[in-house]
Design a protein around this motif. Structure first.
Motif, PDB file in Angstrom:
ATOM      1  N   ARG A  63     -42.364  -5.919  23.229  1.00 42.02           N
ATOM      2  CA  ARG A  63     -41.808  -4.615  22.789  1.00 42.02           C
ATOM      3  C   ARG A  63     -41.129  -3.686  23.873  1.00 42.02           C
ATOM      4  O   ARG A  63     -41.892  -3.603  25.150  1.00 42.02           O
ATOM      5  CB  ARG A  63     -42.893  -3.945  21.956  1.00 42.02           C
ATOM      6  N   THR A  69     -34.118 -10.887  28.751  1.00 42.23           N
ATOM      7  CA  THR A  69     -34.240 -10.220  27.522  1.00 42.23           C
ATOM      8  C   THR A  69     -35.317  -9.011  27.576  1.00 42.23           C
ATOM      9  O   THR A  69     -35.159  -7.989  26.819  1.00 42.23           O
ATOM     10  CB  THR A  69     -35.029 -11.276  26.508  1.00 42.23           C
ATOM     11  N   ALA A 124     -47.114  -7.309  18.394  1.00 42.32           N
ATOM     12  CA  ALA A 124     -46.528  -6.394  19.300  1.00 42.32           C
ATOM     13  C   ALA A 124     -46.071  -7.088  20.572  1.00 42.32           C
ATOM     14  O   ALA A 124     -46.055  -6.549  21.611  1.00 42.32           O
ATOM     15  CB  ALA A 124     -47.358  -5.138  19.583  1.00 42.32           C
ATOM     16  N   GLU A 129     -35.160   0.992  21.004  1.00 42.63           N
ATOM     17  CA  GLU A 129     -35.453   0.476  19.539  1.00 42.63           C
ATOM     18  C   GLU A 129     -36.547  -0.425  19.558  1.00 42.63           C
ATOM     19  O   GLU A 129     -37.077  -0.969  20.558  1.00 42.63           O
ATOM     20  CB  GLU A 129     -34.349  -0.161  18.995  1.00 42.63           C
ATOM     21  N   ARG A 130     -37.357  -0.605  18.382  1.00 46.65           N
ATOM     22  CA  ARG A 130     -38.522  -1.407  18.336  1.00 46.65           C
ATOM     23  C   ARG A 130     -39.490  -1.161  19.271  1.00 46.65           C
ATOM     24  O   ARG A 130     -40.586  -1.858  19.373  1.00 46.65           O
ATOM     25  CB  ARG A 130     -38.182  -2.848  18.677  1.00 46.65           C
ATOM     26  N   TYR A 131     -39.798   0.216  19.517  1.00 46.05           N
ATOM     27  CA  TYR A 131     -40.858   0.604  20.526  1.00 46.05           C
ATOM     28  C   TYR A 131     -42.072   0.736  19.763  1.00 46.05           C
ATOM     29  O   TYR A 131     -42.297   1.030  18.537  1.00 46.05           O
ATOM     30  CB  TYR A 131     -40.307   2.141  20.815  1.00 46.05           C
ATOM     31  N   ALA A 132     -43.120   0.015  20.167  1.00 50.64           N
ATOM     32  CA  ALA A 132     -44.401   0.147  19.581  1.00 50.64           C
ATOM     33  C   ALA A 132     -45.413   1.237  20.074  1.00 50.64           C
ATOM     34  O   ALA A 132     -45.410   1.372  21.141  1.00 50.64           O
ATOM     35  CB  ALA A 132     -45.203  -1.342  19.913  1.00 50.64           C
ATOM     36  N   GLY A 178     -43.944  -0.606  27.277  1.00 48.97           N
ATOM     37  CA  GLY A 178     -43.740  -1.834  26.662  1.00 48.97           C
ATOM     38  C   GLY A 178     -44.826  -2.687  26.646  1.00 48.97           C
ATOM     39  O   GLY A 178     -45.707  -2.330  27.387  1.00 48.97           O
TER      40      GLY A 178
END
Lengths: 293, 561
Positions: A59, A256, A56, A65-68, A74
């Protein structure tokens, strides 16, 4: 009328009546939240701040999007929970900053008091020390001390403490000299007051306002100094989180994964803001001259 | 009585600070060549009025809420409606102002010449050599010796009197129609004050300008004014010719003010016979500085061999100009500075050589009231603590008893008992001086040293404070060493007088004797300079050395135009 002739007092007085209290209330709520979060960090945080998770990594926070699941703010480059690290970091930073500011206050205040009251060679020596500290960039001194002594928390607190002492000393000495020239000190002497009574009862209460202001400034400065030192690897040692080191380390991922920096940075802003506003509030509370006739 | 239209006409002027109105509809006119005195105590709105005429009131946080201020002459203008640029053109050119504090009204980092040149450059467009010549002429006009040399000097190099002359020169450099003088002599000695008043009167005759003279001192009014406007709490209570006001005041307030104004020759307390000596000062010398190892300055001697005695229940008035050493003498008697030599005998004990610990019990017997009641009280302490502090330090009151003691003391000086809860800034100057007296009384002293204790107060407040001192003296037999530069006040309170000049006592004796038959030349000079608060039909402002000294030198006025 005389107090109104002082433009600063007049401004503070007029500001008092005009809804400044609203901001002060926000600051008080923030203060309670921040201190509460720092104290109860172990209970509040969903994850171990040091727990890495390679699956993970990086994140984004909730809502992207791509939330863990669970990692509301995050995760960082090692998959550690940003919120948990931020709260633990807040805890450490708050402790460091307060300890540092208090140490500076005590050292600088005492030396300033001595310089202002005793004059003579004591004043010369103390003020030369102040000049030296101002002349040498303190980050260099801090780096040297930390490199020589090794970077333990005790050394770090000590370094952060002596970072700001010269400002306190200068302010206290100046104020003491100003107050010493006031007729009410002579009046106290003719009343039979000794030097200790005078210092305690007449000089000290007049120092509260400038010291509170300096304390709030120092607190913010120390937070920044701590983050500088941590960023250079000489402050709080990884993997232990502090707000400063998190911002420092997260900087590489700004394009990023900005959330790594944003949460601790927001906490730093909230912390310094709260301290400044509460400092002003305290200063005005302590100043009896602002009371109405 | 003057046929020409007024040069300045104020109608129904209202000035407010925030929501508080300071001036409630004031009207008056000034004509060419006339001096109008605006008289009132602090808070009466007289300075607010003066600042409004120049529209400087806005800088002080006030605003003109109604009425009109009309400038007459060749180019009439309604000042309340002028745009900032037009206002700037009038300030300094047609209406000029002289302020109270000659020290703070001059810029310390600019030479006199540069400051004078600024005004000339702004209003007359003169620069360089022409501006310098005009500045030089302006200094000559106010009779400053060696004007060319003064132009290169800085304000701190000049005495207070010379600085005030420079201020006047600056105000008059463009030959204004109206000169506003806001307490221009209050910060000066009597002898310097007399010179400045004579100067303003003389210049007014030469230039024919109108003067609005603001003061709280009726003595000054009687010297300089043609007409008088009396203000109280922002209202006009009386307006009329000077002679009428002094001869037959119409309003109660003007009568009160006249009664409170000390007049030289109004009589003094009869000398006491055979009073037991409570304080004796013998050959005391006080020097400052020169003690340090690195100090290269020669020590300054402030008190040169002074001897005096003070009897029980007696008031000894110590008179002299600022800088004559009278405050240094008081500080020496209080042991705030150590005497270089000499003896001080307090109730049979030599206190001049006692160390701090041995001195402490004696401090309860002699207390001091300071000049500036604003600075003599710690702004952060409650009145209760301030008033009982001396008693507390001498273990005369238990911590629990301080409240009751404070209430009692405050009542004795005529303040409400609930004043104990409050802080110094919540009181007026006169009330603060009462607080200082209550503080001194807390240890039941036998002697109170009052160093210019009423100099910072209005006449009626000063009167109340001196009356309070007299009552305390009657009731408790306290002796006063009453130090003041104001000889009329000293006369009213003192059994005996000592005149101090350049660190020495030049004359000493019973009050009436010293004032009626002064032996020393300095005493005579001091007496001649005192403004008389009455109608003196022939006598203009008296200048030491005679009026002719100034009258004879009418400086030809070269107008740079």
């Amino acid at each position: 009328m005389a107090s109104l002739a002082d433009p600063i007092l007049r401004r503070r007085k007029s500001r008092k009546g005009q809804g400044a209290d609203f901001i002060q209330k926000i600051a008080m709520v923030l203060a309670v939240l921040l201190v509460g979060a720092a104290i109860f960090a172990p209970l509040l945080t969903p994850f171990d701040p040091l727990q890495q998770s390679l699956l993970a990594r990086l994140r984004p926070p909730l809502g992207f999007e791509r939330y863990a699941a669970g990692h509301i703010a995050g995760t960082d480059e090692l998959g550690r929970d940003v919120l948990s690290r931020s709260l633990y970091g807040l805890r450490l930073t708050l402790a460091l900053a307060f300890a540092g500011a208090v140490i500076g206050l005590v050292i600088g205040g005492l030396l300033g008091l001595v310089a202002g009251l005793r004059r003579g060679w004591a004043e010369d020596v103390i003020m030369s020390l102040v000049d030296m500290q101002i002349a040498i960039p303190f980050t260099l001194v801090a780096l040297l001390v930390l490199a020589l002594m090794g970077s333990s928390l005790t050394v770090l607190i000590f370094v952060l403490g002596i970072a700001g002492w010269e400002q306190y000393a200068r302010i206290v000495r100046g104020e003491v000299r100003r107050i010493a020239a006031q007729p009410y000190l002579e009046a106290a002497r003719t009343a039979g007051a000794g030097p200790f009574y005078t210092a305690w009862r007449h000089v000290l209460p007049n120092l509260v306002s400038p010291l509170v202001v300096q304390f709030t400034l120092a607190l913010s400065n120390i937070v920044i100094l701590e983050s500088t030192l941590s960023f250079l690897g000489l402050g709080v040692q990884p993997p232990q989180p502090s707000l400063g080191s998190m911002v420092g380390l997260g900087r590489d991922y700004m394009p990023t994964a900005p959330w790594i920096v944003l949460t601790p940075a927001a906490l730093i802003v909230a912390l310094t803001f709260t301290v400044q506003i509460l400092g002003d509030w305290l200063r005005d509370r302590a100043d009896v001259r602002l009371r109405e006739r | 009585m003057l046929p020409d239209p007024p040069v300045l006409s104020v109608k129904d002027l209202r000035v407010a600070f925030g929501s508080v109105e300071a001036v409630h509809g004031l009207s008056f006119d000034i004509h060419r060549g006339e001096t109008l005195a605006l008289v009132g105590e602090s808070g009466s709105g007289k300075s607010a009025t003066a600042l409004s005429i120049l529209r400087l009131i806005e800088r002080e946080g006030g605003r003109i809420t109604g009425g009109s201020i009309r400038l007459g002459g060749e180019a009439p203008a309604e000042i309340t409606e002028l745009a900032p640029a037009a206002l700037r053109a009038i300030r300094g050119d047609r209406i000029a102002m002289v302020f109270q504090e000659p020290m703070t009204s001059l810029n310390p980092v600019m030479t006199i010449g540069a400051q004078l040149g600024e005004t000339i450059a702004l209003h007359r467009g003169l620069r360089g050599r022409a501006a310098r010549a005009a500045a030089c002429a302006a200094l000559e006009r106010v009779r400053i010796p060696e004007p060319d040399q003064r132009l290169g000097q800085y304000p701190h190099e000049l005495s207070g009197g010379l600085r005030q002359r420079v201020m006047i020169a600056m105000a008059l450099i463009c030959e204004p129609d109206v000169l506003i003088a806001d307490e221009p002599t209050t910060a000066l000695d009597v002898t310097t004050q007399a010179e400045i008043l004579a100067l303003i009167a003389g210049l007014q005759r030469d230039l024919g300008m109108a003067v609005l003279f603001i003061t709280h001192d009726l003595g000054v009014v009687s010297e300089i004014a043609d007409r008088v406007v009396v203000l109280k709490d922002g209202d006009l209570v009386e307006e009329g010719r000077k002679a009428d006001l002094f001869a037959a005041p119409k309003s109660d307030y003007a009568r009160e003010l006249l009664a409170a104004t000390p007049r030289l020759g109004d009589g003094s307390p009869a000398p006491l016979a055979g009073a037991e000596t409570v304080l004796e000062v013998r050959d005391v010398v006080t020097t400052y500085g020169g003690g340090g190892f690195f100090s290269r300055r020669a020590p300054v001697t402030a008190v040169r061999g002074v001897s005096l005695t003070l009897g029980r229940g007696e008031t000894l008035g110590l008179v002299g100009e600022s800088g004559c050493g009278k405050s240094s003498l008081a500080r020496t008697v209080m042991r705030l500075v150590d005497p270089a030599s000499g003896e001080i005998d307090l109730l049979g004990t030599r206190i001049d050589s006692l160390d701090a610990a041995a001195l402490k019990p004696h401090r309860a017997r002699i207390q001091m009231v300071f000049q500036d009641p604003y600075a003599a009280l710690n702004p952060r302490m409650a009145i209760r603590d301030l008033v009982t502090e001396p008693a507390y330090l001498h273990d005369m009151v238990a911590p629990a008893g301080r409240d009751a003691m404070a209430r009692d003391l405050l009542e004795r000086v005529g303040l409400p008992a609930d004043a104990a809860e409050r802080f110094p800034h919540q009181f007026s100057g006169g009330q603060r001086q009462r607080i200082c007296i209550a503080r001194a009384l807390s240890v039941r002293p036998q002697i109170i040293v009052a160093d210019e204790a009423v100099s910072a107060l209005d006449v009626s407040n000063a009167r109340r404070v001196t009356d309070l001192m007299a009552r305390i003296q009657r009731e408790e037999g306290v002796s006063f060493l009453f130090i003041s530069h104001d000889i009329a006040v000293v006369e009213r309170v003192s059994h005996r007088i000592a005149v101090m000049y350049k660190g020495e006592i030049v004359e000493q004796g019973e009050t009436s004797q010293v004032l009626h038959a002064p032996r020393h030349a300095y005493t005579r000079r001091l007496l001649a300079a005192v403004p008389r608060a009455d109608i003196a039909p022939t006598a203009g402002p008296q200048v030491p050395g005679g009026n002719n000294a100034l009258e004879g030198r009418r400086v030809p006025v070269v107008t740079p135009l």
